[in-house]
Design an enzyme around this catalytic site. Structure first.
Site, mmCIF file in Angstrom:
data_model
loop_
_atom_site.group_PDB
_atom_site.id
_atom_site.type_symbol
_atom_site.label_atom_id
_atom_site.label_comp_id
_atom_site.label_asym_id
_atom_site.label_seq_id
_atom_site.Cartn_x
_atom_site.Cartn_y
_atom_site.Cartn_z
ATOM 1 N N GLU A 38 0.811 -1.203 0.000
ATOM 2 C CA GLU A 38 0.000 0.000 0.000
ATOM 3 C C GLU A 38 0.859 1.273 0.000
ATOM 4 O O GLU A 38 1.739 1.443 0.855
ATOM 5 C CB GLU A 38 -0.944 -0.016 1.215
ATOM 6 C CG GLU A 38 -1.838 1.206 1.345
ATOM 7 C CD GLU A 38 -2.735 1.441 0.146
ATOM 8 O OE1 GLU A 38 -3.345 0.483 -0.355
ATOM 9 O OE2 GLU A 38 -2.820 2.601 -0.312
ATOM 10 N N THR A 80 -5.960 1.762 -5.377
ATOM 11 C CA THR A 80 -5.594 0.339 -5.260
ATOM 12 C C THR A 80 -6.304 -0.498 -6.317
ATOM 13 O O THR A 80 -5.698 -1.381 -6.940
ATOM 14 C CB THR A 80 -5.970 -0.233 -3.880
ATOM 15 O OG1 THR A 80 -5.477 0.624 -2.867
ATOM 16 C CG2 THR A 80 -5.399 -1.630 -3.692
ATOM 17 N N HIS A 195 -1.512 3.351 4.749
ATOM 18 C CA HIS A 195 -2.517 4.111 4.003
ATOM 19 C C HIS A 195 -2.741 5.450 4.703
ATOM 20 O O HIS A 195 -2.726 5.512 5.935
ATOM 21 C CB HIS A 195 -3.822 3.306 3.958
ATOM 22 C CG HIS A 195 -4.827 3.838 2.982
ATOM 23 N ND1 HIS A 195 -5.513 5.026 3.190
ATOM 24 C CD2 HIS A 195 -5.261 3.349 1.803
ATOM 25 C CE1 HIS A 195 -6.317 5.238 2.169
ATOM 26 N NE2 HIS A 195 -6.191 4.245 1.305
ATOM 27 N N ASP A 254 1.439 -0.061 -4.921
ATOM 28 C CA ASP A 254 0.220 0.084 -5.731
ATOM 29 C C ASP A 254 0.094 1.469 -6.374
ATOM 30 O O ASP A 254 -0.381 1.592 -7.501
ATOM 31 C CB ASP A 254 -1.047 -0.290 -4.940
ATOM 32 C CG ASP A 254 -1.341 0.591 -3.731
ATOM 33 O OD1 ASP A 254 -0.458 1.381 -3.316
ATOM 34 O OD2 ASP A 254 -2.470 0.481 -3.186
ATOM 35 N N HIS A 255 0.544 2.514 -5.657
ATOM 36 C CA HIS A 255 0.437 3.898 -6.167
ATOM 37 C C HIS A 255 1.142 4.805 -5.184
ATOM 38 O O HIS A 255 1.612 4.345 -4.137
ATOM 39 C CB HIS A 255 -1.030 4.315 -6.349
ATOM 40 C CG HIS A 255 -1.865 4.059 -5.117
ATOM 41 N ND1 HIS A 255 -1.750 4.815 -3.976
ATOM 42 C CD2 HIS A 255 -2.770 3.089 -4.834
ATOM 43 C CE1 HIS A 255 -2.568 4.354 -3.053
ATOM 44 N NE2 HIS A 255 -3.198 3.279 -3.536
HETATM 45 C C1 GP9 Z 1 -9.107 -0.298 0.624
HETATM 46 C C2 GP9 Z 1 -7.668 -0.285 0.245
HETATM 47 C C3 GP9 Z 1 -7.139 1.107 0.137
HETATM 48 O O1 GP9 Z 1 -9.681 -1.567 0.626
HETATM 49 O O2 GP9 Z 1 -7.433 -1.027 -0.886
HETATM 50 O O3 GP9 Z 1 -7.649 1.737 -0.960
HETATM 51 P P1 GP9 Z 1 -6.979 2.976 -1.697
HETATM 52 O O4 GP9 Z 1 -7.515 4.204 -1.036
HETATM 53 O O5 GP9 Z 1 -5.498 2.915 -1.596
HETATM 54 O O6 GP9 Z 1 -7.460 2.814 -3.084
HETATM 55 MN MN MN Z 2 -3.896 1.770 -2.217
#
Ligand code: GP9
Ligand code: MN
Length: 420
Positions: A38, A80, A195, A254-255
């Site tokens: 994440e 994500t 996150h 992921d980003h």
């Molecule tokens: C939520 C998680 C985080 O289930 O995947 O989401 P994001 O805000 O990074 O898209």
């Molecule tokens: Mn994410």
């Protein structure tokens, strides 16, 4: 007149690169463990924050992995879920809303479907509500055998923080599930602790906060450090469960986690202005392929060529011994020898071996100096074409016309290209 369809197919065929003989099938038959890290950006790798190493474990396994240091995320508003979309399909997400919501009714030729065909037990693991990002619906379209979601985990106050279950207990319980899975399995694990707003319990803070005017950036280093520890533990859980040796572990950010709103704080940390060039380079995310018995014990390799998330699908399938020639995809095997040195971001920015195109300007990739716009102009049509054709596929649901053997309904597909 049908020539547009031919152009379209040529443009897509030209994305394909033949597998590298040294790597093709190197992980054949193994369990595939894909870990979505994440909000992890590459700038923390092999870096310190006020003297504290931020990612000690992730640094230590670079030598034991195939590591891609110029690998970019290609996500848009779907965050994500966009990264998941890219991983499975080697398509670009759209730039309007989240494709997980807008196009969950489409036909997809997903990585998951390929793996199902190779007798894998395919699953995705994420300790959040199953409908978040419309995952439960989109996962059906991708063909996952199972979704281990919130209800499949023992989540309580003690093992949660911020958005929910902490990464370490999430990994631990996920390995318990893996023990019970039919083999070989392919699992995608989606972490959560790193996150925004990047909060931790006191006991999980291994390093202090940073000292900028952005609480977000200050805490980011701490939650990244926590995730690093959780990943280290995950490797141990896999070893303890006897699953490590028979697996291939793919891990990628992921980003971004730090948005442009924190440029002033980033300037303080990086010691330079965050101009469009630096901002683009900050879209790099770590990408590891760890193959026990093959890349470990220092037998890994670091690659500096550019790549992006659209390259994951062909790279993984080729390592498993499945050629992707003829597949509709926008990436190519990261281990191929004659790669096209071009990675396109969803917003139209692109990076080649020599240049970075951002903010309608062209920069030297090595120095970050702005150069003549013409230097990027020769590449721009190719970059735009990739996004345009990917959009065409998604908005027209064109994959429903393709089957295992290529085009299955040429007439209807042709029509799609005539009636625009
Ligand atoms: C939520 C998680 C985080 O289930 O995947 O989401 P994001 O805000 O990074 O898209
Ligand atoms: Mn994410």
């Amino acid at each position: 007149d049908g020539s547009e369809l031919a152009e379209f197919e040529n443009a897509i065929d030209s994305n394909y690169r033949e597998p590298n003989k040294d790597w093709f099938g190197k992980a054949e038959g193994r369990n595939v463990i894909m870990i979505s890290l994440e909000s992890l950006q590459s700038f923390v790798i092999n870096n310190e924050m006020n003297g504290h190493e931020v990612t000690p474990f992730l640094n230590s396994i670079i030598d034991d992995s195939l590591y891609f240091e110029n690998f970019y995320h290609q996500t848009s508003q779907g965050k994500t879920s966009d990264s998941e979309f890219i991983l499975d399909n080697s398509l670009f997400p759209t730039d309007r809303g989240a494709v997980f919501f807008t196009h969950s009714g489409n036909t997809y030729n997903s990585l998951t479907k390929e793996l199902n065909g190779m007798n894998y037990f395919t699953n995705t693991m994420h300790a959040n509500n199953k409908s978040f990002w419309n995952r439960d619906i989109m996962y059906d379209a991708f063909g996952y055998d199972c979704f281990y979601e919130l209800n499949d985990y023992e989540v309580n106050e003690e093992n949660s923080v911020g958005w929910g279950m902490k990464d370490d207990p999430f990994f631990k319980q996920s390995v318990e599930h893996m023990k019970e899975m039919p083999k070989p399995f392919a699992s995608k694990l989606i972490t959560l602790t790193n996150h925004h707003p990047f909060v931790l319990d006191e006991e999980d803070k291994y390093i202090p906060e940073y000292d900028s005017n952005s609480g977000t950036l200050n805490r980011y280093f701490q939650t990244v450090r926590y995730m690093d520890e959780a990943v280290k533990n995950m490797f141990q859980y896999l070893k303890d469960a006897g699953l490590y040796e028979d697996s291939i572990i793919v891990m990628y950010g992921d980003h971004y986690g730090i948005s442009e709103n924190h440029n002033a704080a980033m300037k303080q940390y990086l010691g330079k202005d965050v101009d469009p060039y630096v901002s683009t380079q900050l879209q790099r995310v770590p990408m590891y392929i760890h193959i026990p018995g093959v890349t470990d014990e220092g037998k890994g390799k670091t690659f500096d060529h550019v790549g992006g998330q659209v390259d994951l699908r062909p790279t993984i399938l080729h390592l498993l011994g499945k050629d992707t020639q003829g597949d509709i995809q926008f990436g190519s095997d990261l281990l191929a020898e004659n790669r096209e040195d071009l990675v396109v971001l969803r917003d139209g920015r692109f990076i080649t071996d020599e240049h970075v195109y951002a903010g309608n300007a062209c920069y030297d990739r090595e120095t970050g100096e702005e150069v003549d716009a013409e230097s990027c102009e020769t590449t721009k049509p190719r970059a735009d074409e990739k996004l345009m054709y990917s959009d065409k596929i998604i908005y027209g649901d064109l994959l429903r016309f393709y089957g295992e053997e290529g085009v299955i309904n040429n007439e209807e597909l042709n029509e799609q290209f005539q009636t625009k």
